[in-house]
Write an enzyme that holds these catalytic residues in place. Structure first.
Site, short mmCIF file in Angstrom:
data_model
loop_
_atom_site.label_atom_id
_atom_site.label_comp_id
_atom_site.label_asym_id
_atom_site.label_seq_id
_atom_site.Cartn_x
_atom_site.Cartn_y
_atom_site.Cartn_z
N GLU A 116 0.82 -1.22 0.00
CA GLU A 116 0.00 0.00 0.00
C GLU A 116 0.86 1.27 0.00
OE1 GLU A 116 -2.92 -0.47 -0.72
OE2 GLU A 116 -3.74 -2.22 0.30
N HIS A 139 -2.83 2.41 8.33
CA HIS A 139 -3.94 1.65 7.75
C HIS A 139 -4.15 0.39 8.56
CE1 HIS A 139 -6.38 -0.66 5.02
NE2 HIS A 139 -5.42 -1.53 4.79
N HIS A 141 -7.53 -2.78 9.81
CA HIS A 141 -8.81 -3.43 9.48
C HIS A 141 -9.67 -3.59 10.73
CE1 HIS A 141 -6.28 -5.72 6.15
NE2 HIS A 141 -6.44 -4.44 5.86
N GLU A 169 -17.63 12.43 22.31
CA GLU A 169 -16.25 12.86 22.01
C GLU A 169 -15.94 12.90 20.51
OE1 GLU A 169 -13.31 13.06 24.41
OE2 GLU A 169 -14.99 13.61 25.71
N HIS A 210 -13.07 -3.08 3.62
CA HIS A 210 -11.63 -3.36 3.75
C HIS A 210 -11.05 -2.84 5.07
CE1 HIS A 210 -7.45 -3.70 1.76
NE2 HIS A 210 -7.28 -3.39 3.03
P1 13P Z 1 0.83 -5.40 3.12
O1 13P Z 1 1.16 -6.70 3.83
O2 13P Z 1 1.40 -5.35 1.74
O3 13P Z 1 1.19 -4.20 3.96
O4 13P Z 1 -0.76 -5.37 2.91
C1 13P Z 1 -1.64 -5.48 3.99
C2 13P Z 1 -2.92 -4.78 3.75
O5 13P Z 1 -3.59 -4.42 4.70
C3 13P Z 1 -3.36 -4.51 2.37
O6 13P Z 1 -4.38 -3.57 2.34
ZN ZN Z 2 -5.58 -3.55 4.20
#
Ligand code: 13P
Ligand code: ZN
Length: 270
Positions: A116, A139, A141, A169, A210
């Site tokens: 990413e 980033h 999940h 908050e 995602h």
């Molecule tokens: P990477 O292992 O390449 O960082 O990818 C993980 C991910 O969350 C892809 O969106």
């Molecule tokens: Zn991801």
């Protein structure tokens, strides 16, 4: 030259990644982090002229030419970063207008930066243009934010208002709101450019089905931003299927904005 494993930026990165894993936000290799470093900061620990390898990035980022980043590796598990930072993390020097990443440290197993990287570097450039102190793109999940993208409108305004209504908050922590992108193919320059565009107006960008991107001045602040949004999404997922008897009204949100001298995202309150 000091040992980079003792560098505050490295210690903080390892702690943050471990904490993110412990929050359940980064299963397997899920998630990635990039931290902008100053040249003086890097030079305390590394010879900035000693390049281990050059890795093509596949895109251009002229605004970041010459900048240094500590980044997570592709395919690397957040849970393992604490046990082997040098294998799972890397320090890169962006060169050649963003087309090349010079590896100065890390990825000791021959690995590479996160897939990413386009979204990270393009988002850094977008945030630096509006907020020169921005150093982190993160980033992950988180389950409840992800779940919410299956049952809630993906319109950024209505998604943000729902999150603001979930805890008092929220509007204080992210008055700029949350921008939402529809499902797109991850790891591409296209999702990178789309994310960076959304980062011009908000520090949180949700990728439907995602995960989420956050931006901030440091790792703690960015972690806290995602933590607050995820907490709000958790409350939403607990109550979405139940009859609501109360909520935080737009008038209450406006009172909070006045009391704490914040400017809520234009047009997001009715
Ligand atoms: P990477 O292992 O390449 O960082 O990818 C993980 C991910 O969350 C892809 O969106
Ligand atoms: Zn991801």
């Amino acid at each position: 030259m000091q040992d980079i494993l003792t560098a505050p930026f490295l210690v903080e990165m390892v702690r943050t990644a471990t904490n993110m894993y412990n929050h359940g936000w980064d299963e397997r290799n899920g998630g990635n982090i990039s931290l902008l470093l100053g040249e003086e900061e890097v030079a305390e620990y590394l010879d900035v002229g000693a390049v281990i390898r050059e890795i093509p990035t596949g895109f251009e980022a002229p605004a970041l030419d010459g900048k240094y980043f500590l980044v997570t590796g592709t395919g690397k598990y957040f849970k393992n970063i604490q046990y082997d930072p040098a294998r799972n993390l890397g320090v890169i020097h962006v060169s050649d207008g963003g087309r090349t990443a010079r590896l100065l440290w890390g990825f000791t197993d021959g690995g590479s930066f996160t897939s990413e990287l386009p979204a990270h570097l393009m988002s850094h450039a977008a945030r630096l243009a509006v907020s020169p102190g921005n150093r982190v793109i993160m980033h992950c999940h988180p389950s409840n934010l992800l779940a919410m993208t299956y049952i809630h409108d993906l319109d950024s305004c209505s998604f943000t208002r729902t999150l603001w209504q979930m805890c008092t908050e929220c509007i204080m922590v992210f008055p700029d709101g949350v921008n939402v992108l529809p499902w797109m193919l991850c790891g591409t320059n296209e999702i990178g450019a789309a994310t960076a565009k959304q980062m011009e107006s908000a520090r949180l960008v949700v990728w439907a089905q995602h995960g989420i991107y956050g931006a901030g001045a440091d790792l703690d602040e960015t972690f806290g931003l995602i933590e607050t949004a995820e907490k709000a999404a958790e409350i939403y997922m607990k109550i979405a299927h139940l009859p609501w008897k109360n909520t935080i009204t737009d008038d209450a949100l406006r009172q909070l904005a006045r009391r704490f001298q914040l400017t809520p995202r234009e047009g997001f309150l009715e």
